[in-house]
Design an enzyme around this catalytic site. Structure first.
Site, short mmCIF file in Angstrom:
data_model
loop_
_atom_site.label_atom_id
_atom_site.label_comp_id
_atom_site.label_asym_id
_atom_site.label_seq_id
_atom_site.Cartn_x
_atom_site.Cartn_y
_atom_site.Cartn_z
N ASP A 179 -45.41 -88.84 -129.64
CA ASP A 179 -45.65 -88.62 -131.13
C ASP A 179 -44.29 -89.10 -132.13
OD1 ASP A 179 -46.88 -88.34 -133.63
OD2 ASP A 179 -46.75 -86.11 -133.63
N SER B 274 -43.63 -82.57 -140.49
CA SER B 274 -43.76 -83.41 -139.26
C SER B 274 -42.51 -84.67 -139.54
CB SER B 274 -45.10 -84.27 -139.54
OG SER B 274 -45.96 -83.13 -139.18
N HIS C 32 -47.91 -89.49 -136.03
CA HIS C 32 -49.26 -89.09 -136.68
C HIS C 32 -48.98 -89.10 -138.29
CE1 HIS C 32 -47.25 -85.16 -136.68
NE2 HIS C 32 -47.69 -85.05 -137.70
#
Length: 262
Positions: free
Chosen positions: A114, A212, A69
Site C-alpha cells: 500500500d 494514511s 489507497h
C-alpha cells in the site's frame, strides 16, 4: 484517512503461505499531542477533496511517498510546510501532482504494498519549514519493542473530525505473531513480512482516519507508511495500526521509479 477494513482468508494454509512470502516477491492521531509548529518539516498534507485528507513524506524536492489507497483527483493539493489545515500560513507551498506511481504489486484486498509515489509539478523550495525525509539505507525489519513516532492531521478519536493542527504519538512495534493471534487481527487480514504493527497493547495510542500515508519513524529512521487499522476503532488494543514496511523490495522500487521518471 487511514484505511479500515476486514478481509477473510480462505484457509490457514493460505495464511501461513502469505506470512512466508519472501521479500523479493513481486488518521487523526489517537493519544498524541500537538507538535511544535513546523518541527516536522518533512510532513506533507494531501487535500484530496473537501471531505478527505491523507498525509505523506517529502522524499525528494519533487517527490512524495504516501499510501496507494489515498485516491487523488485533478483538484487534489499537495501542501508542504503546513502546521494548520485551515489557517493561512506563509510557510505553505501548495502544489499539484504531475503523475501518480502506485506500487505495481499493490493488492487492495490484502493491502500488501500500500504505497504510492507522487511526482510533483514543480520542485519544493527547501528551507527550515520544508525539508526532505531521507529513506533508510537498508530495508531492515523493525524489532518488536522498538519505540516509534507517527504524525498526522487525522482524527483524535473515532467520532471526531480531523485535527486542524499536526499531532504526533509515540507507539511501539508489536510482534507480528501477536498481531496475527486470535486476540488481535486473527489473520484477518494477515500481517505479513512487509508490514509492521505498531501501537500499544493497552490501546489508546494509534494513528487514525486522515493519517494514511504518514511516515513511521523508529529511532529517527523512516521505516514505514501508515496503511490501515480496525474500522472505527482507532486505538483499540485488538487492532493496532498497520504500516507498510520500507523493505528492500519497496526501497528498490522507489529508487528505480524516481530514476526512470521523466
Amino acid at each position: 484517512m487511514r484505511n479500515s477494513y476486514r478481509f477473510l482468508a480462505s484457509s490457514l494454509s493460505v495464511v501461513v503461505s502469505l506470512l512466508l512470502i519472501p521479500e523479493d516477491v513481486c488518521e487523526k492521531i489517537i493519544g498524541g499531542n500537538e507538535v511544535t509548529p513546523h518541527s516536522r518539516p518533512y510532513m506533507v498534507l494531501l487535500s484530496l477533496d473537501r471531505k478527505t485528507i491523507c498525509a505523506g513524506a517529502l522524499i525528494a524536492k519533487d517527490w512524495v511517498l504516501t499510501a496507494a489507497h489515498c485516491n487523488l483527483n485533478k483538484r487534489s493539493q499537495v501542501i508542504l510546510g503546513a502546521h494548520s489545515i485551515t489557517r493561512e500560513e506563509p510557510t505553505k507551498q501548495i502544489m499539484l501532482v504531475k503523475k501518480e506511481f502506485p506500487y505495481p504489486c499493490y493488492d487492495p484486498a490484502t493491502r500488501e504494498g500500500d504505497l504510492k509515489l507522487l511526482q510533483l509539478m514543480e520542485k519544493a523550495k527547501i528551507n527550515k519549514y520544508v525539508t526532505i525525509l531521507h529513506l533508510p539505507k537498508k530495508g531492515d525489519d523493525v524489532k518488536p519493542g522498538t519505540m516509534c513516532q507517527v504524525a498526522g492531521w487525522g482524527r483524535t478519536h473515532n467520532s471526531a473530525s480531523w485535527s486542524d493542527t499536526l499531532r504526533e504519538v509515540n507507539i511501539t512495534i508489536i510482534d507480528r505473531k501477536v498481531c496475527n493471534d486470535r486476540n488481535h487481527y486473527n489473520f484477518n487480514p494477515v500481517i505479513g513480512m512487509n508490514m509492521v504493527c505498531a501501537g500499544s497493547l493497552r490501546g489508546g495510542r494509534d494513528s487514525c482516519n486522515g493519517d494514511s500515508g504518514s511516515p513511521l519513524l523508529c529511532e529517527g529512521v523512516f521505516r514505514g507508511v501508515t496503511s490501515f487499522g480496525l474500522e472505527n476503532k482507532c486505538g483499540d488494543p485488538r487492532g493496532p495500526g498497520v504500516y507498510i514496511l520500507l523493505s528492500k523490495k519497496h526501497l528498490n522500487w522507489i529508487i528505480m521509479t524516481i530514476k526512470g521518471a521523466v
